[in-house]
Design an enzyme around this catalytic site. Structure first.
Site, mmCIF file in Angstrom:
data_model
loop_
_atom_site.group_PDB
_atom_site.id
_atom_site.type_symbol
_atom_site.label_atom_id
_atom_site.label_comp_id
_atom_site.label_asym_id
_atom_site.label_seq_id
_atom_site.Cartn_x
_atom_site.Cartn_y
_atom_site.Cartn_z
ATOM 1 C CG HIS A 161 17.703 33.782 3.789
ATOM 2 N ND1 HIS A 161 16.589 33.834 4.610
ATOM 3 C CD2 HIS A 161 18.121 35.067 3.660
ATOM 4 C CE1 HIS A 161 16.353 35.087 4.954
ATOM 5 N NE2 HIS A 161 17.268 35.854 4.405
ATOM 6 C CG ASP A 364 25.480 34.868 27.497
ATOM 7 O OD1 ASP A 364 26.599 34.336 27.381
ATOM 8 O OD2 ASP A 364 25.051 35.326 28.576
#
Length: 420
Positions: A161, A364
């Protein structure tokens, strides 16, 4: 090759950038926001996919796309090191991302139950973990593709992060998907551009948290009719529209405040990160993947939150959102007394993030969008929840989080039932 009860990890390796990309500086500093928010941890997320489409071998396709994608995101193949000033920075070593190919031949997508807890496959088996010879705390991202008996697969990611926020990690994963589907590179070129982030002086360094809580996991689905009922009620009472985030934030905050039994005059806090890419120069230069958020905090007396009509709480949240640009500009100019990134984190605080549009649901790799996305971190120092899209093909929003302890779980669930 390592084996477990449910998953066989058939190949584990460092995937380095291919096709160039070595023109980055030897080391790159992180931004003030990267450093400001207590982000020295990995975010853990898993997404599940149907098989078929362009993918004959998901692991092979994603591995090859990862190597090519790292040529564009070259710093991600580096390592986090401590600078001469004692701060973390990225050394652009090009050593690579830890990649694991795994198989869970006993399980299909339906067996995973949309990654609801308790998990059918323990999260440790769906997430990558390098061997002791590699220091994972220096790594920036790790990825595992677990192929299932039905032809579907799960992609487990751990990203640091300090280098990525949610939108940034989504940009990176979408770039890998772009390449896996046959594009020559990311649809939008990434930029490091940490110098675009303001760096005002830190007035009050944030101390590390010291109180740990034994949170239980919460999950609640909000179908469209339940969400629309809240939004319609607000519109009737105010002649204004509110967003799904506004509506569900109000529901979750009030339900939690009622459940945990704070003293009437005690402060109750609601904290949410807001993307501020549109407020800095990073917005126009490409895909900025560093932390670029401002934490908004709404604070009211506990009794007021518990008794307030839902429309009033929605109004408080909308006011906080409306003041974002002015507050961020003041922070950027150093015009603040208390550091706004030093947000409250005690049990009197609900932290809520919205992952529905950060990009994870649009990744995707060649077989379509994920059926479901699940965060897998286990938090003990703060009450944190996340809004997600419900598992396809369902519509609406799923709330997952660790926001109450066992003693308050039943009351919290009962409060939420009013709205579902």
């Amino acid at each position: 090759m390592t084996m477990s009860f449910t998953v066989t990890k058939v190949a584990e390796e460092l995937v380095a950038p291919s096709g160039g990309g070595g023109g980055a500086q030897p080391s790159l500093p992180l931004s003030s926001i990267d450093h400001a928010m207590g982000l020295k941890f990995f975010v853990e997320v898993v997404a599940t996919y149907e098989g078929g489409g362009l993918l004959q071998s998901p692991a092979d396709a994603i591995r090859a796309a990862l190597a090519r994608g790292l040529a564009h995101y070259y710093p991600v193949a580096g390592r986090l090191v401590v600078s001469d000033e004692g701060e973390l920075e990225v050394a652009c070593t090009g050593e690579g991302v830890w990649f694991v190919e795994a198989k869970a031949s006993r399980y299909s997508l339906s067996d995973l139950r949309n990654l609801e807890f308790p998990l059918a496959i323990p999260k440790e088996e769906l997430l990558p973990c390098p061997p002791p010879s590699l220091d994972q705390h220096e790594m920036i991202l790790m990825l595992q593709v677990t192929e299932l008996k039905c032809g579907g697969f799960a992609v487990g990611v751990k990203f640091h992060h300090m280098v990525f926020d949610g939108i940034g990690a989504g940009l990176f994963l979408k770039a890998i998907g772009d390449i896996a589907r046959g594009l020559p590179g990311p649809a939008v070129e990434p930029v490091w551009l940490r110098e675009a982030i303001p760096a005002p002086p830190i007035r009050h360094p944030k101390p590390p948290p010291t109180v740990a809580y034994n949170f239980v996991r919460s999950l609640r689905d909000f179908p469209p009719h339940a969400i629309n009922a809240i939004k319609d009620s607000y519109a009737r009472g105010t002649s204004h529209r509110c967003s799904t985030f506004d509506a569900l934030s109000a529901v979750l905050w009030r339900s939690r405040v009622r459940a945990i039994g704070l003293a009437p005059e005690a402060d109750a806090h609601f904290v949410f990160p807001a993307d501020v890419r549109h407020l800095v120069n990073a917005a126009a230069a490409g895909a900025y993947y560093g932390n670029c958020v401002y934490c908004s905090t709404v604070s009211k007396k506990s009794e007021l939150v518990a008794r307030a009509p839902m429309a009033e709480i929605v109004g408080w949240i909308r006011e906080a959102k409306a003041s974002l640009a002015a507050k961020f500009a003041a922070w950027a100019a150093g015009d603040f007394e208390d550091d706004p990134f030093r947000v409250p984190i005690g049990y009197d605080t609900l932290n809520l993030s919205d992952w529905r549009r950060v990009g994870f649901h649009e990744v995707d790799y060649g077989s379509g969008a994920p059926r479901f996305v699940a965060p897998l971190n286990h938090h003990v120092f703060f009450a944190g929840g996340i809004l997600l899209k419900r598992p396809a093909p369902e519509q609406g929003v799923r709330f997952v989080g660790q926001v109450v302890t066992r003693e308050h779980e039943e009351d919290f669930v009962q409060q939420l039932k009013e709205f579902v």
